[in-house]
Design a protein around this motif. Structure first.
Motif, PDB file in Angstrom:
ATOM      1  N   THR A 114      -0.196 -10.361 -13.457  1.00  0.00           N
ATOM      2  CA  THR A 114      -1.334  -8.784 -13.471  1.00  0.00           C
ATOM      3  C   THR A 114      -0.960  -7.685 -12.465  1.00  0.00           C
ATOM      4  OG1 THR A 114      -1.544  -9.421 -15.583  1.00  0.00           O
ATOM      5  CG2 THR A 114      -2.586  -7.255 -14.714  1.00  0.00           C
ATOM      6  N   GLN A 115      -0.402  -6.628 -12.708  1.00  0.00           N
ATOM      7  CA  GLN A 115      -0.851  -5.754 -10.911  1.00  0.00           C
ATOM      8  C   GLN A 115      -1.868  -4.468 -11.606  1.00  0.00           C
ATOM      9  OE1 GLN A 115       2.938  -3.820  -9.848  1.00  0.00           O
ATOM     10  NE2 GLN A 115       1.952  -1.887  -9.877  1.00  0.00           N
TER      11      GLN A 115
ATOM     12  N   LEU B 161      -2.022  -4.781  -6.059  1.00  0.00           N
ATOM     13  CA  LEU B 161      -2.863  -6.535  -5.952  1.00  0.00           C
ATOM     14  C   LEU B 161      -1.961  -7.003  -7.193  1.00  0.00           C
ATOM     15  CD1 LEU B 161      -4.845  -8.044  -5.332  1.00  0.00           C
ATOM     16  CD2 LEU B 161      -6.480  -7.276  -7.321  1.00  0.00           C
ATOM     17  N   LEU B 162      -1.049  -7.687  -7.198  1.00  0.00           N
ATOM     18  CA  LEU B 162      -0.519  -8.652  -8.021  1.00  0.00           C
ATOM     19  C   LEU B 162      -1.265  -9.830  -8.095  1.00  0.00           C
ATOM     20  CD1 LEU B 162       2.805  -8.467  -6.226  1.00  0.00           C
ATOM     21  CD2 LEU B 162       2.037  -7.449  -8.478  1.00  0.00           C
TER      22      LEU B 162
ATOM     23  N   HIS C  12      -3.852 -12.516   1.180  1.00  0.00           N
ATOM     24  CA  HIS C  12      -4.381 -12.928  -0.210  1.00  0.00           C
ATOM     25  C   HIS C  12      -5.423 -12.731  -0.246  1.00  0.00           C
ATOM     26  CE1 HIS C  12      -1.185 -16.045  -1.123  1.00  0.00           C
ATOM     27  NE2 HIS C  12      -0.782 -15.368   0.267  1.00  0.00           N
ATOM     28  N   VAL C  13      -6.301 -12.557  -1.122  1.00  0.00           N
ATOM     29  CA  VAL C  13      -7.686 -12.192  -2.117  1.00  0.00           C
ATOM     30  C   VAL C  13      -8.192 -12.553  -2.978  1.00  0.00           C
ATOM     31  CG1 VAL C  13      -7.395  -9.535  -0.625  1.00  0.00           C
ATOM     32  CG2 VAL C  13      -6.880  -9.693  -3.418  1.00  0.00           C
TER      33      VAL C  13
ATOM     34  N   ILE D 161       1.258  -1.111  -0.387  1.00  0.00           N
ATOM     35  CA  ILE D 161      -0.292  -0.669   0.254  1.00  0.00           C
ATOM     36  C   ILE D 161       0.748   1.450  -0.131  1.00  0.00           C
ATOM     37  CG2 ILE D 161      -1.640   1.142   1.431  1.00  0.00           C
ATOM     38  CD1 ILE D 161      -2.714  -1.352   2.040  1.00  0.00           C
ATOM     39  N   GLU D 162       1.281   1.814  -1.188  1.00  0.00           N
ATOM     40  CA  GLU D 162       1.904   3.029  -1.316  1.00  0.00           C
ATOM     41  C   GLU D 162       1.156   4.510  -0.684  1.00  0.00           C
ATOM     42  OE1 GLU D 162       2.712   2.853  -5.556  1.00  0.00           O
ATOM     43  OE2 GLU D 162       4.261   1.396  -5.080  1.00  0.00           O
TER      44      GLU D 162
END
Length: 93
Positions: free
Chosen positions: A25-26, A18-19, A43-44, A10-11
């Motif tokens: 893909t990001q 999310l990877l 994990h999601v 989280i920036e």
């Protein structure tokens, strides 16, 4: 379709990265769009609608399984190496 991913980071407290590892893909999305309690490393599961991430939910089962795999690997490495350097040094002293 439902996909699996990991919150990489989280920036600046406002952008979640999310990877989607399977696709390589990001996705950058607002951190406040994450379900309550989801943080870096979690994990999601999620869906995509027109290329946008939707329906994010915590995947506690996948997180628990990953944690268990990591613990088992650490235990195997410690057994193979004889434990930590600190412990070996204490045993020598």
């Amino acid at each position: 379709m439902t996909y699996h991913g990991v919150i990489d980071r989280i920036e600046d407290n406002d952008t979640a990265v999310l990877l989607h590892e399977e696709a390589g893909t990001q996705y950058d999305l607002p951190a406040d769009s994450l379900p309550e309690g989801v943080r870096e490393g979690d994990h999601v599961t999620f869906s995509l609608e027109e290329g946008a991430v939707v329906n994010i939910t915590a995947d506690r089962e996948a997180a628990d399984a990953a944690y268990k795999r990591i613990q088992e690997k650490q235990e195997r490495l410690q057994k193979r190496s004889g434990g930590s350097r600190r412990r070996r040094k204490r045993e020598q002293d």
